[in-house]
Design a protein around this motif. Structure first.
Motif, mmCIF file in Angstrom:
data_model
loop_
_atom_site.group_PDB
_atom_site.id
_atom_site.type_symbol
_atom_site.label_atom_id
_atom_site.label_comp_id
_atom_site.label_asym_id
_atom_site.label_seq_id
_atom_site.Cartn_x
_atom_site.Cartn_y
_atom_site.Cartn_z
ATOM 1 N N LEU B 21 -3.090 3.039 -58.714
ATOM 2 C CA LEU B 21 -3.858 4.280 -58.681
ATOM 3 C C LEU B 21 -4.989 4.192 -57.653
ATOM 4 C CD1 LEU B 21 -4.096 7.058 -59.915
ATOM 5 C CD2 LEU B 21 -5.475 6.088 -61.770
ATOM 6 N N PHE B 22 -5.647 3.052 -57.641
ATOM 7 C CA PHE B 22 -6.723 2.789 -56.675
ATOM 8 C C PHE B 22 -6.172 2.996 -55.261
ATOM 9 C CE2 PHE B 22 -10.843 0.359 -56.332
ATOM 10 C CZ PHE B 22 -10.906 0.253 -54.954
ATOM 11 N N TRP B 23 -5.005 2.387 -55.019
ATOM 12 C CA TRP B 23 -4.417 2.504 -53.679
ATOM 13 C C TRP B 23 -4.091 3.960 -53.338
ATOM 14 C CZ3 TRP B 23 -3.674 -0.522 -49.485
ATOM 15 C CH2 TRP B 23 -2.982 0.100 -48.445
ATOM 16 N N ALA B 24 -3.422 4.638 -54.275
ATOM 17 C CA ALA B 24 -2.996 6.022 -54.008
ATOM 18 C C ALA B 24 -4.212 6.871 -53.641
ATOM 19 C CB ALA B 24 -2.295 6.591 -55.236
ATOM 20 N N LEU B 25 -5.353 6.597 -54.260
ATOM 21 C CA LEU B 25 -6.522 7.447 -54.024
ATOM 22 C C LEU B 25 -7.304 7.046 -52.770
ATOM 23 C CD1 LEU B 25 -7.684 7.994 -57.715
ATOM 24 C CD2 LEU B 25 -6.454 9.586 -56.211
ATOM 25 N N ILE B 26 -7.375 5.762 -52.446
ATOM 26 C CA ILE B 26 -8.099 5.413 -51.203
ATOM 27 C C ILE B 26 -7.267 5.767 -49.964
ATOM 28 C CG2 ILE B 26 -9.581 3.615 -52.196
ATOM 29 C CD1 ILE B 26 -7.802 1.526 -50.734
ATOM 30 N N ALA B 27 -5.945 5.807 -50.124
ATOM 31 C CA ALA B 27 -5.093 6.122 -48.976
ATOM 32 C C ALA B 27 -4.815 7.623 -48.869
ATOM 33 C CB ALA B 27 -3.771 5.347 -49.074
ATOM 34 N N ALA B 28 -5.296 8.399 -49.830
ATOM 35 C CA ALA B 28 -5.077 9.859 -49.776
ATOM 36 C C ALA B 28 -5.813 10.415 -48.557
ATOM 37 C CB ALA B 28 -5.590 10.507 -51.059
ATOM 38 N N PRO B 29 -5.111 11.185 -47.709
ATOM 39 C CA PRO B 29 -5.691 11.546 -46.409
ATOM 40 C C PRO B 29 -6.931 12.437 -46.492
ATOM 41 C CG PRO B 29 -3.582 12.649 -46.749
ATOM 42 C CD PRO B 29 -3.726 11.654 -47.848
ATOM 43 N N GLN B 30 -7.083 13.214 -47.550
ATOM 44 C CA GLN B 30 -8.235 14.121 -47.617
ATOM 45 C C GLN B 30 -9.384 13.558 -48.453
ATOM 46 O OE1 GLN B 30 -7.982 16.763 -45.686
ATOM 47 N NE2 GLN B 30 -5.827 16.343 -45.264
ATOM 48 N N GLY B 31 -9.241 12.348 -48.979
ATOM 49 C CA GLY B 31 -10.289 11.790 -49.816
ATOM 50 C C GLY B 31 -9.848 11.690 -51.268
ATOM 51 N N VAL B 32 -10.721 11.121 -52.085
ATOM 52 C CA VAL B 32 -10.339 10.766 -53.456
ATOM 53 C C VAL B 32 -10.071 12.012 -54.318
ATOM 54 C CG1 VAL B 32 -11.207 9.735 -55.597
ATOM 55 C CG2 VAL B 32 -11.443 8.500 -53.421
ATOM 56 N N ARG B 33 -10.978 12.991 -54.302
ATOM 57 C CA ARG B 33 -10.804 14.143 -55.211
ATOM 58 C C ARG B 33 -9.548 14.955 -54.892
ATOM 59 N NH1 ARG B 33 -16.385 13.402 -55.262
ATOM 60 N NH2 ARG B 33 -17.299 13.308 -57.348
ATOM 61 N N PRO B 34 -9.314 15.306 -53.606
ATOM 62 C CA PRO B 34 -8.040 15.985 -53.303
ATOM 63 C C PRO B 34 -6.832 15.112 -53.653
ATOM 64 C CG PRO B 34 -9.582 16.219 -51.479
ATOM 65 C CD PRO B 34 -10.193 15.237 -52.435
ATOM 66 N N GLY B 35 -6.992 13.812 -53.494
ATOM 67 C CA GLY B 35 -5.904 12.894 -53.853
ATOM 68 C C GLY B 35 -5.605 12.965 -55.344
ATOM 69 N N MET B 36 -6.665 13.069 -56.160
ATOM 70 C CA MET B 36 -6.480 13.189 -57.611
ATOM 71 C C MET B 36 -5.754 14.493 -57.951
ATOM 72 S SD MET B 36 -10.222 11.811 -58.821
ATOM 73 C CE MET B 36 -10.085 12.327 -60.525
ATOM 74 N N ALA B 37 -6.157 15.559 -57.257
ATOM 75 C CA ALA B 37 -5.525 16.854 -57.523
ATOM 76 C C ALA B 37 -4.024 16.782 -57.239
ATOM 77 C CB ALA B 37 -6.184 17.936 -56.674
ATOM 78 N N GLU B 38 -3.673 16.095 -56.161
ATOM 79 C CA GLU B 38 -2.250 15.959 -55.826
ATOM 80 C C GLU B 38 -1.498 15.152 -56.877
ATOM 81 O OE1 GLU B 38 -0.779 14.652 -52.035
ATOM 82 O OE2 GLU B 38 -2.118 16.039 -50.971
ATOM 83 N N LEU B 39 -2.123 14.065 -57.324
ATOM 84 C CA LEU B 39 -1.468 13.235 -58.334
ATOM 85 C C LEU B 39 -1.291 14.008 -59.637
ATOM 86 C CD1 LEU B 39 -3.070 9.674 -57.875
ATOM 87 C CD2 LEU B 39 -0.841 10.479 -57.124
ATOM 88 N N ARG B 40 -2.302 14.805 -59.977
ATOM 89 C CA ARG B 40 -2.195 15.612 -61.200
ATOM 90 C C ARG B 40 -1.063 16.620 -61.059
ATOM 91 N NH1 ARG B 40 -7.860 16.644 -60.719
ATOM 92 N NH2 ARG B 40 -9.031 15.020 -61.777
#
Lengths: 288, 313
Positions: B21-40
Motif C-alpha cells: 500500500l505504501f508503494w502504491a501511494l508513493i508511486a501514484a503520479p498525482q500524489g498520495v490523496r489522489p492515489g487513495m481515491a483511485e485505490l478506493r
C-alpha cells in the motif's frame, strides 16, 4: 565470521565524493578514512573504481550501502549480495553497513530509505534476513537508524528498542546516525537522548554526522548543510555514552570545497577529544 | 519513541500489505490523496483516511507524512534521469521533462538495485512517446547519451599498442575493448549533441539538483532550448572509452561495417581486406590493404583494440 564484536576505532572520516576525487589523490589529507556508497562502485570498470582502489592504498575504506532493503518483504537480491561481497573483498572494507529500512516491494525499487513498522512481525523478519545476509557476505554488517517522517500504527516498540533488538538477536552492529536521531526526534516529538540511551553501548560501530533542512512542519535529512548545533550537542552525548567510535561526516548535496568538509571532520575530532578528556578528568576527580 | 497511545498492532495490516500500500501511494503520479481515491475506486482500499496504517498528529496528517516520501520518490528518480539525459531535458525543457518522467516511471519503475540502470529503456520509451512527434530525433539523442553512460563504467581492458600491433604483423586478430559500442541511428544527432555540450559547459551550472531532495513546489523549470532539428540521415556513431574519458564520433560506412565485424567476433586483417574487396565496385588488393592499414592506425590511436589474450586467462 570474525569473532570481533566491534571494529577498531579508525578515527574520523568523510564520504568520498567525485567532487573531491582529485584533491584526495593529489596530496595527504587530515582525515583518517573514507566511506563510499557501495552501489556507486559496484560496476565493471572505469574511473570511479580506479579512484577507489587508489584511495584504498592510503586510507581504510568503509562501505555504506543503500540497496540492501533488509526490511522488504521481497526476497533478498542474491545478485546484489554477490556483487557487494566482491567489492568488499576487493577493497578490504573495514566494515559494511546499510540501513534499517526497505527500498521497494514487488520487484520495484524506490531508491529511498523507506520506514519500517516496529512490530514483532517486522523484528523477526529483519533479524532472519540480517542473519542470512551476514552468512552470505561472510562478515557482520552494521545497520543505520534512518531519518523518518512517519510512524506506523503497527509499531509496538520504539525505533531504538527495535534497532537494539535486531543487533542483539542477529549479532550485528549499529551505525548510529546522530543527525537522523535528531531529525526523527523532532519529526516524532521524542527525546533524542532517551533514544540513544536505549542503544546498547557495545553494538555501536560508527557514528554519522550531517546537516538537514527545516521544512517548517518537519525536518528533512538532506545532507546538504554543515552539522548544526543541536546535532553537535547530541554528538557530545553520544561520545559520552558510547566512547571513541569512528565518526563520519556526510555531505551529499551542495557539496562544499574539500577544506570545508575536512574542517567539519576536524571539528568532530576536537569535540570528541574534549568530551573524552572531560570524562577522564571527572573520573580522576571522582577517584581522588 | 515512546508514545501515549501505542498501537497494539492487532488491527494493523501485516508487513507485506503495509509495503504494498505504501508503494502504491508513493508511486501514484498525482500524489498520495489522489492515489487513495483511485485505490478506493478500484476496491483496493477501504473508505476513510490512512490512520489505520500511519499515525498523524496536529502538524501533519498521515497522508501528508506519506507525501514526504512520495515527493522524495519522484524527485530523486527524475533528477537522476535528468543527470543521465541532460541534453534531452535541455531540448524539451524542465516542465516537459518532468511530465515525461511521470509517464516513464509509470511504465518503467526501477527494477534494479542500482539507480544506474533506471534509464535502460528510456530511449525506446521516448521513441513511442507523444513527444517524439514534435521531436522525432529525441530518442536517438537519448540513445547517444545512454551509450556514453554505458561506456563510462564498462569493464576495463588492456589496450594493444602500435608497437605490439606492428610486432604481431598480419596475423593480428582484432578484438575491441569492452567499452566500445556502435549506434545505428536514424537521425544525425552528433552536431546537436556538440552544440548542447558547448552550451552546458559555458553555463555556470548553479542551482542544479537543489530540488532533488526538497520536492519544492515552487521549483522553476528550465525553458526549452530552441535548436535546429538535426538531419534525418542514417548515421553510425562509435562510442568508446579511452582511459577514463568517453568519446564518440560519426563513422563512414566502410569503417562502421568493419568495426561491426570486429565487435561481433573479432576479425583478422586479411579478412578485413577481403570484406572490403567483396563489393561489386570493391577496391583492388593494394587499395584495400591501404584502407585497412589506415583504419587500424586510427583504432590503435583511439585505444579501441584490446591486447590479444587480455581477460582470457
Amino acid at each position: 565470521m570474525t569473532p570481533v564484536t566491534k571494529p577498531l576505532d579508525i578515527g574520523h572520516g568523510v564520504g568520498l565524493r567525485r567532487e573531491h576525487f582529485e584533491r584526495v589523490l593529489a596530496a595527504p589529507t587530515r582525515v583518517d578514512w573514507f566511506e563510499v556508497i557501495s552501489e556507486n562502485f559496484m560496476v565493471d570498470g572505469g574511473r570511479p573504481l580506479d579512484i577507489l582502489m587508489r584511495v584504498r592504498r592510503d586510507y581504510p575504506v568503509v562501505m555504506h550501502g543503500v540497496s540492501l532493503s533488509i526490511g522488504s518483504t521481497d526476497p533478498l537480491d542474491m545478485d546484489y549480495l554477490d556483487r557487494l561481497r566482491r567489492l568488499a573483498d576487493r577493497v578490504e572494507a573495514a566494515w559494511v553497513s546499510d540501513h534499517l529500512c526497505w527500498t521497494g516491494v514487488g520487484g520495484r525499487n524506490a531508491h529511498d530509505l523507506l520506514p519500517m513498522p516496529y512490530s514483532e512481525e517486522a523484528l523477526e523478519h529483519v533479524v532472519s534476513r540480517v542473519l542470512r545476509v551476514q552468512e552470505k557476505l561472510g562478515r557482520r554488517i552494521a545497520l543505520e537508524n534512518p531519518s523518518s517522517y512517519l510512524t506506523f500504527a503497527a509499531s509496538s516498540i520504539s525505533e531504538s528498542e527495535f534497532l537494539a533488538a535486531v543487533a542483539e538477536r542477529a549479532d550485528c552492529g549499529i551505525l548510529l546516525d546522530v543527525n537522523n536521531v535528531y531529525v526523527s526526534s523532532v519529526n516524532h516529538r521524542i527525546d533524542p537522548v532517551a533514544y540513544m540511551d536505549k542503544i546498547p553501548r557495545d553494538r555501536v560501530w560508527q557514528f554519522h554526522l550531517a546537516g538537514h533542512s527545516d521544512h517548517g512542519k518537519y525536518l528533512l535529512d538532506t545532507h546538504d548543510h554543515p552539522v548544526p548545533d543541536p546535532v553537535w550537542d547530541l554528538y557530545r552525548h553520544a561520545v559520552g555514552r558510547f566512547g571513541t567510535v569512528p565518526t563520519l561526516v556526510e555531505w551529499d548535496a551542495r557539496i562544499p570545497a574539500w577544506e570545508v568538509l575536512e574542517a567539519e571532520s576536524l571539528q568532530a575530532r576536537s569535540l570528541r577529544d574534549k568530551v573524552v578528556a572531560e570524562k577522564l578528568q571527572d573520573q580522576a576527580n571522582g577517584a581522588s | 519513541m515512546t508514545r501515549g497511545e501505542q498501537g497494539s498492532g492487532s488491527d494493523s495490516p501485516d508487513l507485506r500489505r503495509i509495503q504494498e500500500l505504501f508503494w502504491a501511494l508513493i508511486a501514484a503520479p498525482q500524489g498520495v490523496r489522489p492515489g487513495m481515491a483511485e485505490l478506493r475506486a478500484s476496491g483496493q482500499m477501504a473508505a476513510g483516511d490512512l490512520s489505520f496504517m500511519i499515525r498523524g498528529d496536529d502538524r501533519l496528517a498521515p497522508e501528508d507524512r506519506l507525501d514526504v516520501y512520495a515527493n522524495m520518490y519522484f524527485y530523486r528518480l527524475r533528477d537522476s534521469l535528468a543527470e543521465d539525459f541532460p541534453k534531452v531535458a535541455a531540448i524539451i525543457g524542465g516542465a516537459s521533462f518532468h511530465n515525461l518522467i511521470t509517464d516513464y516511471l509509470l511504465a518503467h519503475p526501477s527494477r534494479h538495485w542500482s539507480l544506474r540502470y533506471l534509464g535502460v529503456p528510456f530511449a525506446a520509451f521516448l521513441a513511442s512517446h507523444d513527444l517524439s512527434r514534435s521531436f522525432p530525433f529525441l530518442a536517438d539523442l537519448a540513445r547517444l547519451e545512454w551509450a556514453r553512460i554505458e561506456m563510462f563504467d564498462a569493464a576495463d581492458a588492456e589496450v594493444l599498442t602500435r608497437e605490439a600491433a606492428a610486432a604481431a604483423g598480419p596475423d593480428l586478430h582484432l578484438a575491441l575493448v569492452p567499452a566500445t559500442t556502435l549506434l545505428p541511428l536514424e537521425w544525425n544527432v552528433a552536431p546537436i549533441w556538440r552544440r548542447l555540450e558547448h552550451a552546458a559547459s559555458h553555463d555556470d551550472g548553479g542551482g542544479s539538483n537543489s530540488a532533488a531532495v526538497t520536492g519544492d513546489a515552487q521549483e522553476e523549470f528550465a525553458a526549452p532550448l530552441s535548436v535546429d532539428r538535426p538531419e534525418q540521415q542514417k548515421t553510425s556513431i562509435l562510442v568508446w572509452r579511452q582511459g577514463f574519458a568517453v568519446y564518440h564520433r560519426t563513422l563512414p560506412p566502410t569503417e562502421s561495417h568493419c568495426l561491426e565485424l570486429a565487435l561481433r567476433d573479432g576479425v583478422s586483417l586479411p579478412d578485413l581486406c577481403e570484406i572490403l574487396m567483396g563489393g561489386e565496385a570493391g577496391p583492388d588488393t593494394q587499395v584495400a590493404m591501404q584502407t585497412v592499414a589506415g583504419l587500424l592506425g586510427r583504432w590503435l590511436q583511439d585505444g579501441l583494440v584490446v591486447k590479444p589474450g587480455f581477460g582470457s586467462s
